[in-house]
Structures are given as structure tokens and as C-alpha cells.
Design a protein around this motif. Structure first.
Motif, PDB file in Angstrom:
ATOM      1  N   ARG A  15      -8.485  51.576   2.536  1.00 32.32           N
ATOM      2  CA  ARG A  15      -7.273  52.192   3.107  1.00 32.32           C
ATOM      3  C   ARG A  15      -7.148  53.693   2.816  1.00 32.32           C
ATOM      4  O   ARG A  15      -6.125  54.299   3.102  1.00 32.32           O
ATOM      5  N   TRP A  41     -10.978  53.023   7.468  1.00 29.45           N
ATOM      6  CA  TRP A  41     -10.545  52.804   6.089  1.00 29.45           C
ATOM      7  C   TRP A  41     -10.071  51.370   5.858  1.00 29.45           C
ATOM      8  O   TRP A  41      -9.994  50.925   4.722  1.00 29.45           O
ATOM      9  N   HIS A  42      -9.714  50.650   6.908  1.00 30.74           N
ATOM     10  CA  HIS A  42      -9.111  49.327   6.757  1.00 30.74           C
ATOM     11  C   HIS A  42     -10.098  48.179   6.938  1.00 30.74           C
ATOM     12  O   HIS A  42      -9.810  47.049   6.537  1.00 30.74           O
TER      13      HIS A  42
END
Length: 183
Positions: A15, A41-42
Motif C-alpha cells: 500500500r 501498491w495494493h
């Protein structure tokens, strides 16, 4: 080594690092520092995450010092064999997640298992908390020793992120400054 003499690559974890996170704050305050960006990022993928770190190290114009948090630590350690010899002069690894054993990690993070156990080709420091929900202190210590890293006991510090009260994290910055003096 002085911060002005190196490229500081800050490697966030899952994240990324929100504005209040110590990594984002350090990146904005250390003139030679920059965040290593990831495409997603996830939904992290080991190959692309490692490749981004290798690219960032290869693009550096001065010796490199890595500062990684959480999944960024794992990605850096996994990328280390692909760095050009001698470019990375040191690394500070904070809040290593146990991608092999922690029960509360998403499958995308577990895809980074197994954690390498080979010694790293540069000096490193592992900062671990006794109350990190993503890694028992004993496991962090075990990996630090396998990598040839020094270990710092951060006590009751959770995951050393904004949620655990580590926004600016001045103690970490002082620890980083001390580490830089050893390089």
C-alpha cells in the motif's frame, strides 16, 4: 558516509507510504532520498517489485543506501543478488513481515515466500518490534543473523508505521544517522 554522498532509496511496503508515514517524511526531508515507486501498491507481485528496486539501484549516480519498510524489506533482500557489486553500500530494514508464517497476511504478500537466508553483500541493520503483528521478534532476529545484519530491538512498537504511532519516528532517523556513520 554522509547522506550527501549517496543516493538514498526508500522502499515502501504494501500500500506504499501515506503522507504521514515516516518513510514519506524522510523522503521529503533528506535531499538525496527518493521513494522507489511500484506499479501496484495494493496487489504486489514479487518479480515486478524486485525489478523496480534493481532498476532504481542501477539508475543511481552515487553509492546507494536502502531504507525499506515491511514488504519493501522482503523485496530488497530478494533483489540483492541482482544488484551490481559494490553499488549498495548499506541498508536499514524496518518491520520485516514473516511472509512464510504470519497468519494475517494477504495471499499476494505470501507470494514473496520463501525469504532468502543468504548473507547480504552489504552492511545492514534490521529494526524489529516485539509486538509486530506481522513477524515475531525471534523470526526477525533469525533472519537478521542469516543475512549478517545487526538487529535493533524496537521494543513495543507494533509494525512501526502510522497506525502504531510512528509518523515522524525521530528515533528511527537517529538510528539511521548512526548507521550512516558506520559506512
Amino acid at each position: 558516509m554522509k547522506t550527501a554522498d549517496c543516493d538514498i532509496l526508500i522502499v515502501p511496503g504494501l500500500r506504499g507510504s501515506e503522507e504521514e508515514h515516516w518513510q514519506a517524511r524522510w523522503a521529503s526531508r533528506l535531499p538525496t532520498a527518493r521513494l522507489v515507486q511500484q506499479d501496484d501498491w495494493h496487489n504486489p507481485e514479487p518479480g515486478p517489485w524486485r525489478a523496480r528496486i534493481v532498476e532504481a539501484v542501477a539508475a543511481a549516480t552515487r553509492p546507494v543506501v536502502l531504507i525499506a519498510h515491511s514488504l519493501g524489506v522482503v523485496a530488497c533482500v530478494e533483489a540483492a543478488p541482482d544488484f551490481q557489486p559494490g553499488v549498495v553500500r548499506g541498508a536499514v530494514f524496518v518491520a520485516l513481515p514473516d511472509v512464510e508464517n504470519a497468519p494475517n497476511l494477504p495471499d499476494s504478500v505470501r507470494a514473496f515466500a520463501p525469504l532468502p537466508r543468504e548473507p547480504l553483500p552489504f552492511p545492514s541493520l534490521v529494526v524489529a518490534s516485539r509486538t509486530d503483528p506481522h513477524c515475531d521478534y525471534a523470526r526477525a532476529e533469525d533472519f537478521a543473523y542469516a543475512w549478517g545484519a545487526a538487529i535493533v530491538d524496537a521494543g513495543d512498537s507494533g509494525h512501526i508505521n502510522v497506525a502504531s504511532g510512528h509518523g515522524p519516528w525521530p528515533e528511527g532517523l537517529m538510528r539511521f544517522a548512526g548507521f550512516m556513520k558506520t559506512l
